[in-house]
Design an enzyme around this catalytic site. Structure first.
Site, PDB file in Angstrom:
ATOM      1  N   HIS A  20       0.822  -1.065   0.000  1.00 35.31           N
ATOM      2  CA  HIS A  20      -0.110  -0.024   0.162  1.00 35.31           C
ATOM      3  C   HIS A  20       0.746   1.239   0.039  1.00 35.31           C
ATOM      4  O   HIS A  20       0.346   2.280  -0.540  1.00 35.31           O
ATOM      5  CB  HIS A  20      -0.909   0.018   1.206  1.00 35.31           C
ATOM      6  CG  HIS A  20      -1.995  -1.400   1.029  1.00 35.31           C
ATOM      7  ND1 HIS A  20      -3.056  -1.084   0.344  1.00 35.31           N
ATOM      8  CD2 HIS A  20      -1.880  -2.588   1.634  1.00 35.31           C
ATOM      9  CE1 HIS A  20      -3.653  -2.419   0.473  1.00 35.31           C
ATOM     10  NE2 HIS A  20      -2.906  -2.935   1.317  1.00 35.31           N
ATOM     11  N   ARG A  29      -0.441   7.637 -10.398  1.00 34.18           N
ATOM     12  CA  ARG A  29      -1.535   6.802 -10.162  1.00 34.18           C
ATOM     13  C   ARG A  29      -2.530   7.348  -9.300  1.00 34.18           C
ATOM     14  O   ARG A  29      -3.681   7.492  -9.448  1.00 34.18           O
ATOM     15  CB  ARG A  29      -1.058   5.513  -9.594  1.00 34.18           C
ATOM     16  CG  ARG A  29      -2.333   4.496  -8.974  1.00 34.18           C
ATOM     17  CD  ARG A  29      -1.713   3.815  -7.664  1.00 34.18           C
ATOM     18  NE  ARG A  29      -2.587   3.125  -6.938  1.00 34.18           N
ATOM     19  CZ  ARG A  29      -3.221   3.376  -5.723  1.00 34.18           C
ATOM     20  NH1 ARG A  29      -3.032   4.657  -5.130  1.00 34.18           N
ATOM     21  NH2 ARG A  29      -4.332   2.622  -5.101  1.00 34.18           N
ATOM     22  N   GLY A  53     -12.060  -2.744  -3.796  1.00 33.02           N
ATOM     23  CA  GLY A  53     -10.723  -3.232  -3.109  1.00 33.02           C
ATOM     24  C   GLY A  53     -10.287  -1.840  -2.857  1.00 33.02           C
ATOM     25  O   GLY A  53      -9.251  -1.430  -3.028  1.00 33.02           O
ATOM     26  N   GLU A  75     -13.482  -4.102   1.004  1.00 32.72           N
ATOM     27  CA  GLU A  75     -12.139  -4.895   0.982  1.00 32.72           C
ATOM     28  C   GLU A  75     -12.200  -6.181   1.551  1.00 32.72           C
ATOM     29  O   GLU A  75     -12.746  -6.458   2.437  1.00 32.72           O
ATOM     30  CB  GLU A  75     -11.245  -3.855   1.827  1.00 32.72           C
ATOM     31  CG  GLU A  75      -9.961  -4.082   2.011  1.00 32.72           C
ATOM     32  CD  GLU A  75      -9.182  -4.454   0.814  1.00 32.72           C
ATOM     33  OE1 GLU A  75      -8.487  -5.591   0.574  1.00 32.72           O
ATOM     34  OE2 GLU A  75      -9.063  -3.410  -0.048  1.00 32.72           O
ATOM     35  N   GLU A 104     -17.951 -10.014  -4.587  1.00 34.06           N
ATOM     36  CA  GLU A 104     -18.835 -11.061  -5.188  1.00 34.06           C
ATOM     37  C   GLU A 104     -19.812 -11.839  -4.164  1.00 34.06           C
ATOM     38  O   GLU A 104     -21.116 -12.090  -4.862  1.00 34.06           O
ATOM     39  CB  GLU A 104     -18.060 -12.337  -5.709  1.00 34.06           C
ATOM     40  CG  GLU A 104     -17.191 -12.119  -6.983  1.00 34.06           C
ATOM     41  CD  GLU A 104     -15.725 -11.341  -6.730  1.00 34.06           C
ATOM     42  OE1 GLU A 104     -15.035 -11.354  -7.531  1.00 34.06           O
ATOM     43  OE2 GLU A 104     -15.655 -10.881  -5.512  1.00 34.06           O
ATOM     44  N   GLU A 120      -9.222   0.835  -8.057  1.00 33.05           N
ATOM     45  CA  GLU A 120      -7.852   0.838  -8.851  1.00 33.05           C
ATOM     46  C   GLU A 120      -7.591  -0.913  -8.851  1.00 33.05           C
ATOM     47  O   GLU A 120      -6.976  -1.331  -8.003  1.00 33.05           O
ATOM     48  CB  GLU A 120      -6.758   1.504  -7.752  1.00 33.05           C
ATOM     49  CG  GLU A 120      -5.396   1.801  -8.702  1.00 33.05           C
ATOM     50  CD  GLU A 120      -4.704   0.463  -8.474  1.00 33.05           C
ATOM     51  OE1 GLU A 120      -4.693  -0.482  -9.292  1.00 33.05           O
ATOM     52  OE2 GLU A 120      -3.533   0.773  -7.648  1.00 33.05           O
ATOM     53  N   GLU A 129      -2.704 -10.219 -12.246  1.00 35.16           N
ATOM     54  CA  GLU A 129      -2.960 -10.324 -11.037  1.00 35.16           C
ATOM     55  C   GLU A 129      -3.808  -9.136 -10.699  1.00 35.16           C
ATOM     56  O   GLU A 129      -3.924  -8.422  -9.786  1.00 35.16           O
ATOM     57  CB  GLU A 129      -1.553 -10.252 -10.378  1.00 35.16           C
ATOM     58  CG  GLU A 129      -0.845 -11.323 -10.117  1.00 35.16           C
ATOM     59  CD  GLU A 129      -1.335 -12.558  -9.365  1.00 35.16           C
ATOM     60  OE1 GLU A 129      -2.712 -12.370  -9.046  1.00 35.16           O
ATOM     61  OE2 GLU A 129      -0.493 -13.559  -9.075  1.00 35.16           O
TER      62      GLU A 129
END
Length: 370
Positions: A20, A29, A53, A75, A104, A120, A129
């Site tokens: 992080h 970014r 996320g 998260e 999900e 992101e 990934e």
């Protein structure tokens, strides 16, 4: 191997705060997301947003700062506990709700739909990934009709390149030639993409070529299972053709109608990001001169077991047999004639197409399975 093992490893990797820190200190970014959100403050005001996320929660906080009335910060890793502390530290705990779990699997109160999804989700060369599947599932489950995606599209680019850090730089190592070392080093890297910085001057193609364009608002999961390109590009300078360079950009919506879309670019001609660039090394380098045709085919296919990874296969093609684009940047006589004709007769296109020699047949020299 059980695919859930890969899933668990993926989420546990985000418990590492160094991951992080790297992302937060990636200024191109982070600023791209901040600018995209703040430029659209009029849209975010009083809206319901989902951050998929959320990590440490910074994108959720940007949305709250822009006036969102509710942000669901989803998260799956344990860093969500830190996100709650950071959100409270910034006094947005009444606006931002952290939900621990896979997007999900979660259910929002009263099955509410959101106005925008921010995430992101990108990995190396965009898809490695990455979280693209999760984003598309979240879109289908939670986004309102005509809701917005941040970012809204993404493109992967490819270009031939030189890789001096694995070749020329080893010709003089403190006064000692280390070409044998360099050869062994390259041999150890042929079975997987290399994540590294490629300088703009080491790009050999006259122009980058889009491998794929992904529409986050419309594309389905099956549509991002595989991509393929066969292409010929002219060398823009003399140099050593040593690999194929991949990078991506993402475009955010401009809801103010000012045509000022924020674009996050990870290419060699942009400020470096933590994604760097991805290089597929060739088994042998080739000397090219300005205008020489460089022909290749690249196939990218999702791994059957670990769906967050893609297998890449590169074939080097015979430029005399590969199909050339119209117009082509190489200096083969056929392409020079077609280019001259197109410049003199821009319409109709069908006439120039009649001039094209139909010669499309792959002639692989070497395959790299990654």
């Amino acid at each position: 191997m059980d695919p859930n093992i890969y899933q668990n490893e993926y989420f546990s990797s985000y418990d590492d705060l160094e991951v992080h820190r790297l992302m937060l200190e990636d200024h191109p970014r982070t600023l791209a997301y901040k600018n995209a959100i703040m430029n659209n403050k009029s849209y975010f005001k009083d809206k319901i947003v989902m951050d998929v996320g959320c990590g440490t929660g910074i994108l959720s906080i940007f949305c709250a700062q822009a006036g969102a009335k509710k942000v669901y910060a989803v998260e799956a890793s344990n860093v969500g506990n830190l996100a709650r502390e950071i959100i409270k530290e910034n006094k947005f705990e009444d606006v931002i709700e952290v939900i621990h779990g896979n997007v999900e699997d979660i259910i929002l109160p009263d099955n509410i739909k959101v106005d925008a999804i921010v995430s992101e989700w990108m990995g190396f060369y965009l898809l490695h990934e990455g979280m693209l599947d999760s984003i598309l599932i979240a879109r289908d489950k939670f986004l309102k009709v005509n809701g917005e995606m941040f970012p809204e599209s993404a493109t992967i680019y490819i270009s031939p390149c030189s890789v001096p850090s694995l070749y020329k730089n080893w010709e003089d190592c403190h006064g000692v030639t280390m070409t044998s070392m360099a050869k062994q080093l390259r041999a150890s890297k042929y079975n997987k993409p290399e994540i590294m910085i490629i300088k703009e001057e080491d790009i050999l193609g006259f122009e980058e070529v889009p491998l794929c364009w992904i529409n986050l608002k419309e594309d389905t999961i099956s549509e991002v299972d595989s991509f393929s390109i066969e292409h010929v590009v002219g060398a823009k300078k003399d140099g050593m053709y040593q690999g194929l360079c991949l990078w991506f950009d993402c475009v955010f919506p401009d809801l103010t109608k000012k045509n000022e879309n924020v674009r996050l670019d990870t290419g060699p001609d942009s400020p470096p990001t933590h994604w760097k660039q991805t290089v597929i090394l060739l088994p042998e380098e080739q000397l090219v001169e300005v205008g020489d045709p460089i022909a290749f085919q690249l196939d990218m296919t999702r791994d059957a077991i670990n769906r967050r990874r893609y297998n890449i296969q590169v074939s080097l093609l015979d430029p005399d047999e590969a199909e050339h684009p119209l117009p082509c940047t190489c200096d083969l006589t056929k392409c020079l004639l077609i280019k001259a004709y197109m410049q003199q007769h821009p319409e109709p296109a069908s006439k120039t197409e009649q001039m094209e020699t139909n010669c499309l047949q792959e002639d692989p020299i070497d395959d790299d399975d990654v």
